[in-house]
Design a protein around this motif. Structure first.
Motif, mmCIF file in Angstrom:
data_model
loop_
_atom_site.group_PDB
_atom_site.id
_atom_site.type_symbol
_atom_site.label_atom_id
_atom_site.label_comp_id
_atom_site.label_asym_id
_atom_site.label_seq_id
_atom_site.Cartn_x
_atom_site.Cartn_y
_atom_site.Cartn_z
ATOM 1 N N SER A 85 -1.968 -11.474 5.675
ATOM 2 C CA SER A 85 -1.734 -10.969 6.746
ATOM 3 C C SER A 85 -2.333 -9.669 7.081
ATOM 4 O O SER A 85 -3.315 -8.949 7.957
ATOM 5 N N ARG A 86 -2.649 -8.768 5.815
ATOM 6 C CA ARG A 86 -2.995 -7.369 6.362
ATOM 7 C C ARG A 86 -2.655 -6.492 7.253
ATOM 8 O O ARG A 86 -3.455 -7.209 8.872
ATOM 9 N N PRO A 87 -2.003 -5.773 7.549
ATOM 10 C CA PRO A 87 -1.337 -4.955 6.660
ATOM 11 C C PRO A 87 -0.072 -6.020 5.804
ATOM 12 O O PRO A 87 0.255 -6.076 6.893
ATOM 13 N N GLY A 88 0.493 -5.523 4.942
ATOM 14 C CA GLY A 88 1.600 -6.434 4.912
ATOM 15 C C GLY A 88 2.274 -5.586 3.252
ATOM 16 O O GLY A 88 1.318 -4.866 2.821
ATOM 17 N N MET A 89 3.555 -5.695 2.765
ATOM 18 C CA MET A 89 4.306 -5.265 2.038
ATOM 19 C C MET A 89 5.369 -6.875 1.474
ATOM 20 O O MET A 89 5.890 -7.481 2.127
ATOM 21 N N PHE A 90 5.356 -6.085 0.152
ATOM 22 C CA PHE A 90 6.398 -7.184 -0.306
ATOM 23 C C PHE A 90 7.259 -6.375 -0.985
ATOM 24 O O PHE A 90 6.947 -5.643 -1.481
ATOM 25 N N TRP A 152 -5.941 -2.507 5.770
ATOM 26 C CA TRP A 152 -5.987 -3.764 6.378
ATOM 27 C C TRP A 152 -7.063 -4.015 5.495
ATOM 28 O O TRP A 152 -7.921 -5.386 6.320
ATOM 29 N N SER A 153 -7.617 -3.002 5.311
ATOM 30 C CA SER A 153 -9.099 -3.574 4.264
ATOM 31 C C SER A 153 -9.466 -4.365 3.023
ATOM 32 O O SER A 153 -8.220 -3.692 2.004
#
Length: 285
Positions: A85-90, A152-153
């Motif tokens: 997905s980027r950006p994201g978190m778990f 993002w990167s």
């Protein structure tokens, strides 16, 4: 029927882009399963969490948890969805052993290489150690919260440190107050102290010096595969097979017998053959 409908809904809801993946996955040592159709994707992904193929052996029980424990599969699946997905978190509640047990070393290394920022909050201690503790979760296993963030990167460097916080020593009511207290973003950040990641072991846990009394003892085995000059240790090699390990020299169901045997072995007036004849006659060596 209903199962197919639920699978279809889960597939739709887990389709990228996803900003956040949260969960408290089950943790259980399930018995070895036969190959089941449809598990090929997660089995392939779990290779990232395992030892390199050239370092594996047929009797390597330490890797069993990687392929059998459900929380490991959920963690790898969550990481995949976030990276897609980027950006994201778990944000996942996991057994606290994940932060430092050797079984998960390569899983921690992979996560640190693929996520820009990592945070760990130690919530519950492991009650199975016999230490009195007040747990937030209704389980004997310790618990922690693991958070991973990616931007993002795809070329962004991995995490060189983790943010670490612990409420494991608090009583259950105090833990609830800490977790439900209203805070600003800056206050949340201040809860975590930066801890460099130990690269040989990739522990997500602060290194703690051994108590001074431990300097009086020799370790069971060398710290590295090739012992250093002058290094002290009891066994030159690690032996994980119970039948071959010298455990019987130090463990016995009856304390008086163990004491007598230990004294006989330590008594230099007794020859090697006498010790063998007295305590190990008839046992195959």
């Amino acid at each position: 029927g209903l199962l197919e409908q639920e699978k279809a809904a889960a597939r739709e809801l887990s389709r990228p882009p996803l900003t956040l993946v949260i969960g408290n996955p089950p943790s259980s040592d399930s018995p070895p399963r036969e190959d089941i159709e449809g598990h090929t994707i997660i089995d392939r992904l779990l290779e990232d969490f395992r030892l390199p193929p050239e370092k594996r052996s047929a009797r390597q029980n330490i890797q069993k948890q990687i392929t059998q424990n459900e929380f490991v599969k959920f963690l790898r699946w969550a990481a995949r969805k976030v990276l897609e997905s980027r950006p994201g978190m778990f944000l996942l509640v996991l057994p606290s052993s994940f932060a430092r047990h050797p079984t998960y070393r390569y899983a921690r290394r992979w996560l640190a290489s693929n996520f820009m920022r990592m945070w760990v909050m130690h919530i519950d201690q492991d009650s199975r150690r016999g230490i009195p503790t007040s747990s937030l979760f209704n389980t004997l296993q310790g618990r922690l919260l693991l958070v991973g963030f990616t931007g993002w990167s795809e070329d962004a460097p991995g995490a060189e440190e983790i943010g670490y916080s612990s409420i494991a020593e608090l009583a259950r009511d105090e833990k609830l107050r800490v977790l439900t207290r209203e805070r600003s973003t800056a206050d949340y950040v201040d809860m975590f102290e930066p801890v460099p990641i130990d690269h040989p072991r990739f522990q997500f846990f602060p290194s703690q010096p051994l108590p001074q009394r431990y300097q009086q003892y020799w370790p069971l085995r060398p710290r590295w595969n090739n012992p250093r000059p002058g290094e002290r240790y009891v066994f030159s090699r690690h032996c994980s097979a119970v039948k071959l390990a010298p455990t019987h020299m130090f463990v016995h169901a009856k304390k008086p017998m163990l004491l007598r045997r230990t004294r006989d072995i330590a008594d230099l007036t007794n020859t090697y053959s006498e010790v063998i004849q007295t305590w190990y006659a008839g046992i195959r060596h």
